[in-house]
Design a protein around this motif. Structure first.
Motif, PDB file in Angstrom:
ATOM      1  N   VAL A 298      71.298  39.731 -36.553  1.00  0.00           N
ATOM      2  CA  VAL A 298      70.627  40.399 -37.352  1.00  0.00           C
ATOM      3  C   VAL A 298      69.055  40.363 -36.982  1.00  0.00           C
ATOM      4  N   GLY A 299      68.370  40.914 -37.557  1.00  0.00           N
ATOM      5  CA  GLY A 299      66.913  40.861 -37.567  1.00  0.00           C
ATOM      6  C   GLY A 299      66.489  41.417 -36.090  1.00  0.00           C
ATOM      7  N   ASP A 300      66.865  42.675 -35.536  1.00  0.00           N
ATOM      8  CA  ASP A 300      66.773  43.043 -34.459  1.00  0.00           C
ATOM      9  C   ASP A 300      66.974  42.343 -33.567  1.00  0.00           C
ATOM     10  N   GLY A 301      68.078  41.635 -33.434  1.00  0.00           N
ATOM     11  CA  GLY A 301      68.604  40.746 -32.356  1.00  0.00           C
ATOM     12  C   GLY A 301      68.072  39.291 -32.394  1.00  0.00           C
ATOM     13  N   GLY A 302      67.016  39.016 -33.295  1.00  0.00           N
ATOM     14  CA  GLY A 302      66.324  37.746 -33.103  1.00  0.00           C
ATOM     15  C   GLY A 302      66.781  36.792 -34.036  1.00  0.00           C
ATOM     16  N   LEU A 303      67.553  37.255 -34.883  1.00  0.00           N
ATOM     17  CA  LEU A 303      68.356  35.996 -35.674  1.00  0.00           C
ATOM     18  C   LEU A 303      69.980  35.982 -35.790  1.00  0.00           C
ATOM     19  N   ILE A 304      70.727  35.012 -36.071  1.00  0.00           N
ATOM     20  CA  ILE A 304      71.911  35.023 -36.395  1.00  0.00           C
ATOM     21  C   ILE A 304      72.149  34.432 -37.619  1.00  0.00           C
ATOM     22  N   THR A 305      73.189  34.934 -38.478  1.00  0.00           N
ATOM     23  CA  THR A 305      73.411  34.272 -39.682  1.00  0.00           C
ATOM     24  C   THR A 305      74.972  33.736 -39.719  1.00  0.00           C
TER      25      THR A 305
ATOM     26  N   LEU B 269      75.792  23.890 -55.020  1.00  0.00           N
ATOM     27  CA  LEU B 269      76.460  25.225 -54.677  1.00  0.00           C
ATOM     28  C   LEU B 269      77.665  25.297 -55.499  1.00  0.00           C
ATOM     29  N   ARG B 270      77.865  26.704 -55.709  1.00  0.00           N
ATOM     30  CA  ARG B 270      79.151  26.928 -56.525  1.00  0.00           C
ATOM     31  C   ARG B 270      80.436  27.437 -55.712  1.00  0.00           C
ATOM     32  N   ALA B 271      81.555  26.458 -56.120  1.00  0.00           N
ATOM     33  CA  ALA B 271      82.780  26.852 -55.448  1.00  0.00           C
ATOM     34  C   ALA B 271      83.124  28.552 -55.526  1.00  0.00           C
ATOM     35  N   GLY B 272      83.500  29.214 -54.536  1.00  0.00           N
ATOM     36  CA  GLY B 272      83.863  30.607 -54.541  1.00  0.00           C
ATOM     37  C   GLY B 272      82.569  31.371 -54.263  1.00  0.00           C
ATOM     38  N   GLN B 273      81.404  30.771 -54.037  1.00  0.00           N
ATOM     39  CA  GLN B 273      80.238  31.595 -53.703  1.00  0.00           C
ATOM     40  C   GLN B 273      79.977  31.525 -52.206  1.00  0.00           C
ATOM     41  N   THR B 274      79.306  32.614 -51.893  1.00  0.00           N
ATOM     42  CA  THR B 274      78.905  32.728 -50.518  1.00  0.00           C
ATOM     43  C   THR B 274      77.749  32.556 -49.877  1.00  0.00           C
ATOM     44  N   TYR B 275      77.547  31.833 -49.071  1.00  0.00           N
ATOM     45  CA  TYR B 275      76.119  31.232 -48.606  1.00  0.00           C
ATOM     46  C   TYR B 275      75.923  31.439 -47.049  1.00  0.00           C
ATOM     47  N   TYR B 276      74.730  31.488 -46.526  1.00  0.00           N
ATOM     48  CA  TYR B 276      74.449  31.572 -45.073  1.00  0.00           C
ATOM     49  C   TYR B 276      73.472  30.589 -44.488  1.00  0.00           C
ATOM     50  N   LEU B 277      73.626  30.342 -43.382  1.00  0.00           N
ATOM     51  CA  LEU B 277      72.627  29.774 -42.592  1.00  0.00           C
ATOM     52  C   LEU B 277      71.968  30.779 -41.618  1.00  0.00           C
ATOM     53  N   VAL B 278      70.876  30.613 -41.414  1.00  0.00           N
ATOM     54  CA  VAL B 278      70.034  31.357 -40.346  1.00  0.00           C
ATOM     55  C   VAL B 278      69.504  30.613 -39.346  1.00  0.00           C
ATOM     56  N   TYR B 279      69.841  31.293 -37.981  1.00  0.00           N
ATOM     57  CA  TYR B 279      69.437  30.574 -36.674  1.00  0.00           C
ATOM     58  C   TYR B 279      68.800  31.624 -36.085  1.00  0.00           C
ATOM     59  N   GLN B 280      68.048  30.829 -35.214  1.00  0.00           N
ATOM     60  CA  GLN B 280      67.200  31.601 -34.166  1.00  0.00           C
ATOM     61  C   GLN B 280      68.051  32.216 -32.966  1.00  0.00           C
ATOM     62  N   ASN B 281      68.010  33.082 -32.759  1.00  0.00           N
ATOM     63  CA  ASN B 281      68.824  33.654 -31.596  1.00  0.00           C
ATOM     64  C   ASN B 281      67.943  33.591 -30.327  1.00  0.00           C
ATOM     65  N   THR B 282      67.741  32.335 -29.811  1.00  0.00           N
ATOM     66  CA  THR B 282      66.751  31.920 -28.723  1.00  0.00           C
ATOM     67  C   THR B 282      67.381  32.455 -27.527  1.00  0.00           C
ATOM     68  N   LYS B 283      66.697  33.435 -26.718  1.00  0.00           N
ATOM     69  CA  LYS B 283      67.286  33.981 -25.323  1.00  0.00           C
ATOM     70  C   LYS B 283      68.602  34.560 -25.440  1.00  0.00           C
ATOM     71  N   GLY B 284      68.690  35.236 -26.668  1.00  0.00           N
ATOM     72  CA  GLY B 284      69.913  36.108 -26.831  1.00  0.00           C
ATOM     73  C   GLY B 284      71.183  35.287 -26.693  1.00  0.00           C
TER      74      GLY B 284
END
Length: 160
Positions: A70-77, A122-137
């Motif tokens: 996501v983020g124009d290729g600069g981030l990963i969820t 955190l609630r069971a059944g709920q969706t969460y996400y982590l955000v990464y930097q998409n370093t060097k693609g």
């Protein structure tokens, strides 16, 4: 003087019946082929399917469900569903050992994570996400990735 030839109606020409029958046979064959293709299509090739690991789920209390660039290729969820609130809380609080995302098409990956708020319930059944930097693609849309979490791996995850 003009002459006219008048044909007597004697029925349909023989070529019309053959054309109708051939069209019907081809239509039935096409429908059967599509139905068989849909039934036999491997589920792993479905871009919507995501691999699962019962070992990761039992140990960390989460089920990973999506990797997206996501983020124009600069981030990963990395999206996950909480199965066990207590285990998932420990998983999310362990900022020193986040899951690593590895490309299956190339060497490398990323574990440069941007952790937002920690310590919330955190609630069971709920969706969460982590955000990464998409370093060097590190990951690209359309390829497969491996989620490395300690000694455990989740392979062949589609990258959206």
């Amino acid at each position: 003087m003009l002459e006219a030839t008048i044909r007597q109606p004697g029925g349909r020409p023989a070529g019309v019946n053959r054309l109708v029958v051939l069209s019907a046979v081809l239509a039935v064959a096409l429908v059967v082929g599509v139905l068989v293709g849909l039934k036999l299509w491997p589920a792993s090739g479905d871009p919507g399917s995501f691999p699962q690991s019962s070992t990761i789920e039992q140990q960390y209390g989460v089920r990973f469900s999506r990797i997206a660039v996501v983020g124009d290729g600069g981030l990963i969820t990395l999206t996950y569903v909480v199965l066990d609130s207590e285990k998932a809380g420990r998983f999310q609080s362990d900022v020193q050992h986040p899951p690593e995302l590895l490309s299956e098409a190339r060497d490398g990956g990323t574990k440069r994570i941007s952790v937002m708020k920690q310590g919330h319930t955190l609630r069971a059944g709920q969706t969460y996400y982590l955000v990464y930097q998409n370093t060097k693609g590190a990951l690209r849309h359309g390829e497969k990735a491996t989620v490395q979490l300690g000694d455990l791996t989740l392979r062949h995850a589609p990258v959206l």
